[in-house]
Design a protein around this motif. Structure first.
Motif, PDB file in Angstrom:
ATOM      1  N   GLU A  91      -0.625  -6.111  -5.283  1.00 26.70           N
ATOM      2  CA  GLU A  91      -1.447  -6.888  -4.356  1.00 26.70           C
ATOM      3  C   GLU A  91      -1.044  -8.347  -4.468  1.00 26.70           C
ATOM      4  O   GLU A  91      -0.270  -8.725  -5.340  1.00 26.70           O
ATOM      5  CB  GLU A  91      -2.940  -6.687  -4.645  1.00 26.70           C
ATOM      6  CG  GLU A  91      -3.346  -7.036  -6.059  1.00 26.70           C
ATOM      7  CD  GLU A  91      -4.766  -6.599  -6.407  1.00 26.70           C
ATOM      8  OE1 GLU A  91      -5.373  -5.839  -5.643  1.00 26.70           O
ATOM      9  OE2 GLU A  91      -5.254  -7.035  -7.452  1.00 26.70           O
ATOM     10  N   ARG A  92      -1.565  -9.156  -3.582  1.00 27.21           N
ATOM     11  CA  ARG A  92      -1.170 -10.565  -3.509  1.00 27.21           C
ATOM     12  C   ARG A  92      -1.219 -11.257  -4.871  1.00 27.21           C
ATOM     13  O   ARG A  92      -0.258 -11.892  -5.285  1.00 27.21           O
ATOM     14  CB  ARG A  92      -2.051 -11.309  -2.500  1.00 27.21           C
ATOM     15  CG  ARG A  92      -1.705 -12.785  -2.393  1.00 27.21           C
ATOM     16  CD  ARG A  92      -2.469 -13.473  -1.289  1.00 27.21           C
ATOM     17  NE  ARG A  92      -1.958 -13.099   0.012  1.00 27.21           N
ATOM     18  CZ  ARG A  92      -0.897 -13.656   0.585  1.00 27.21           C
ATOM     19  NH1 ARG A  92      -0.231 -14.598  -0.035  1.00 27.21           N
ATOM     20  NH2 ARG A  92      -0.502 -13.268   1.775  1.00 27.21           N
ATOM     21  N   LYS A  93      -2.310 -11.120  -5.619  1.00 25.39           N
ATOM     22  CA  LYS A  93      -2.438 -11.872  -6.874  1.00 25.39           C
ATOM     23  C   LYS A  93      -1.435 -11.413  -7.931  1.00 25.39           C
ATOM     24  O   LYS A  93      -0.927 -12.219  -8.690  1.00 25.39           O
ATOM     25  CB  LYS A  93      -3.868 -11.841  -7.409  1.00 25.39           C
ATOM     26  CG  LYS A  93      -4.317 -10.519  -7.970  1.00 25.39           C
ATOM     27  CD  LYS A  93      -5.723 -10.595  -8.512  1.00 25.39           C
ATOM     28  CE  LYS A  93      -6.101  -9.267  -9.132  1.00 25.39           C
ATOM     29  NZ  LYS A  93      -7.365  -9.296  -9.796  1.00 25.39           N
ATOM     30  N   LYS A 151       0.812  -1.224   0.000  1.00 25.50           N
ATOM     31  CA  LYS A 151       0.000   0.000   0.000  1.00 25.50           C
ATOM     32  C   LYS A 151       0.847   1.277   0.000  1.00 25.50           C
ATOM     33  O   LYS A 151       0.319   2.370  -0.171  1.00 25.50           O
ATOM     34  CB  LYS A 151      -0.916   0.004   1.215  1.00 25.50           C
ATOM     35  CG  LYS A 151      -1.891  -1.142   1.225  1.00 25.50           C
ATOM     36  CD  LYS A 151      -2.697  -1.175   2.495  1.00 25.50           C
ATOM     37  CE  LYS A 151      -3.597  -2.398   2.456  1.00 25.50           C
ATOM     38  NZ  LYS A 151      -3.768  -2.998   3.746  1.00 25.50           N
ATOM     39  N   ASP A 152       2.141   1.158   0.202  1.00 25.98           N
ATOM     40  CA  ASP A 152       3.015   2.322   0.339  1.00 25.98           C
ATOM     41  C   ASP A 152       3.588   2.727  -1.021  1.00 25.98           C
ATOM     42  O   ASP A 152       4.602   2.214  -1.472  1.00 25.98           O
ATOM     43  CB  ASP A 152       4.142   2.001   1.316  1.00 25.98           C
ATOM     44  CG  ASP A 152       5.002   3.210   1.648  1.00 25.98           C
ATOM     45  OD1 ASP A 152       4.812   4.285   1.022  1.00 25.98           O
ATOM     46  OD2 ASP A 152       5.871   3.077   2.519  1.00 25.98           O
ATOM     47  N   GLU A 153       2.952   3.672  -1.677  1.00 19.36           N
ATOM     48  CA  GLU A 153       3.367   4.093  -3.015  1.00 19.36           C
ATOM     49  C   GLU A 153       4.726   4.773  -3.032  1.00 19.36           C
ATOM     50  O   GLU A 153       5.353   4.879  -4.084  1.00 19.36           O
ATOM     51  CB  GLU A 153       2.301   4.994  -3.638  1.00 19.36           C
ATOM     52  CG  GLU A 153       1.027   4.227  -3.911  1.00 19.36           C
ATOM     53  CD  GLU A 153       0.028   5.008  -4.734  1.00 19.36           C
ATOM     54  OE1 GLU A 153       0.395   6.041  -5.314  1.00 19.36           O
ATOM     55  OE2 GLU A 153      -1.125   4.560  -4.808  1.00 19.36           O
ATOM     56  N   ARG A 154       5.217   5.200  -1.888  1.00 22.79           N
ATOM     57  CA  ARG A 154       6.540   5.829  -1.820  1.00 22.79           C
ATOM     58  C   ARG A 154       7.655   4.826  -2.131  1.00 22.79           C
ATOM     59  O   ARG A 154       8.766   5.217  -2.462  1.00 22.79           O
ATOM     60  CB  ARG A 154       6.776   6.437  -0.446  1.00 22.79           C
ATOM     61  CG  ARG A 154       5.815   7.580  -0.126  1.00 22.79           C
ATOM     62  CD  ARG A 154       5.954   8.002   1.290  1.00 22.79           C
ATOM     63  NE  ARG A 154       5.606   6.849   2.127  1.00 22.79           N
ATOM     64  CZ  ARG A 154       5.777   6.780   3.425  1.00 22.79           C
ATOM     65  NH1 ARG A 154       6.311   7.790   4.073  1.00 22.79           N
ATOM     66  NH2 ARG A 154       5.419   5.713   4.107  1.00 22.79           N
ATOM     67  N   LEU A 155       7.367   3.524  -2.044  1.00 21.74           N
ATOM     68  CA  LEU A 155       8.382   2.507  -2.319  1.00 21.74           C
ATOM     69  C   LEU A 155       8.703   2.377  -3.805  1.00 21.74           C
ATOM     70  O   LEU A 155       9.768   1.886  -4.169  1.00 21.74           O
ATOM     71  CB  LEU A 155       7.929   1.138  -1.796  1.00 21.74           C
ATOM     72  CG  LEU A 155       7.886   0.985  -0.285  1.00 21.74           C
ATOM     73  CD1 LEU A 155       7.344  -0.388   0.087  1.00 21.74           C
ATOM     74  CD2 LEU A 155       9.262   1.206   0.319  1.00 21.74           C
TER      75      LEU A 155
END
Length: 163
Positions: free
Chosen positions: A87-89, A27-31
């Motif tokens: 996400e996981r998938k 969820k961390d778009e900064r990564l």
């Protein structure tokens, strides 16, 4: 179909154990380091997803320093239904490069790779022998698919596609 059109055709899946602390990073778009490699079409070859640099998303822009930007980023999931979330998938499908910060620490993760030199030549030969002409994926700019197929020696008949 997703931006990974050819992956969808040559489907292959594996289960990964993704620890909750790593999944939380999704969820961390900064990564995101803005490499753009997840924004190119790919196909499974010898057990790995291989990035096809000639098949970028129509909204991908890469600046002179090599940083990738999406021209429609805030609305990408509405305007570009092929755009993949972290996400996981999508992680289980290997849609991110091995060194992507989102997937670091996931045991057994194998993501997209760029091939170079002789291995890239072998891949393109294999691809030209194994790909059947498909309709142009919607994620590509006009003519990009036709040019790519021509590079592989496959001629694209637009009239036959529309019938």
């Amino acid at each position: 179909m997703s931006i990974n059109l050819l992956t969808d055709i040559f489907r292959s899946k594996r289960a990964l154990k993704i620890p909750p602390e790593i999944e939380q990073r999704f969820k961390d778009e900064r990564l995101c380091r803005r490499c753009g490699l997840c924004c190119y079409g790919s196909v499974r070859y010898k057990g790995r997803l291989v990035i096809i640099p000639e098949l970028p998303c129509r909204y991908l822009e890469v600046d002179a320093q090599g940083k990738a930007t999406c021209r429609i980023y805030p609305e990408r999931h509405q305007l570009a239904p092929w755009c993949q979330r972290v996400e996981r998938k999508t992680v289980e499908a290997g849609l991110f490069p091995d060194d992507c910060p989102y997937v670091q620490g996931i045991e057994g993760y194998q993501g997209k790779v760029l091939l170079l030199g002789e291995e890239k030549k072998k891949f393109y030969r294999w691809l030209s022998e194994n790909i059947n002409p498909q309709p142009q994926p919607e994620y590509l700019e006009e003519g990009v698919w036709r040019n790519f197929l021509a590079k592989l020696g496959i001629f694209y008949n637009t009239k036959a596609q529309s019938e």
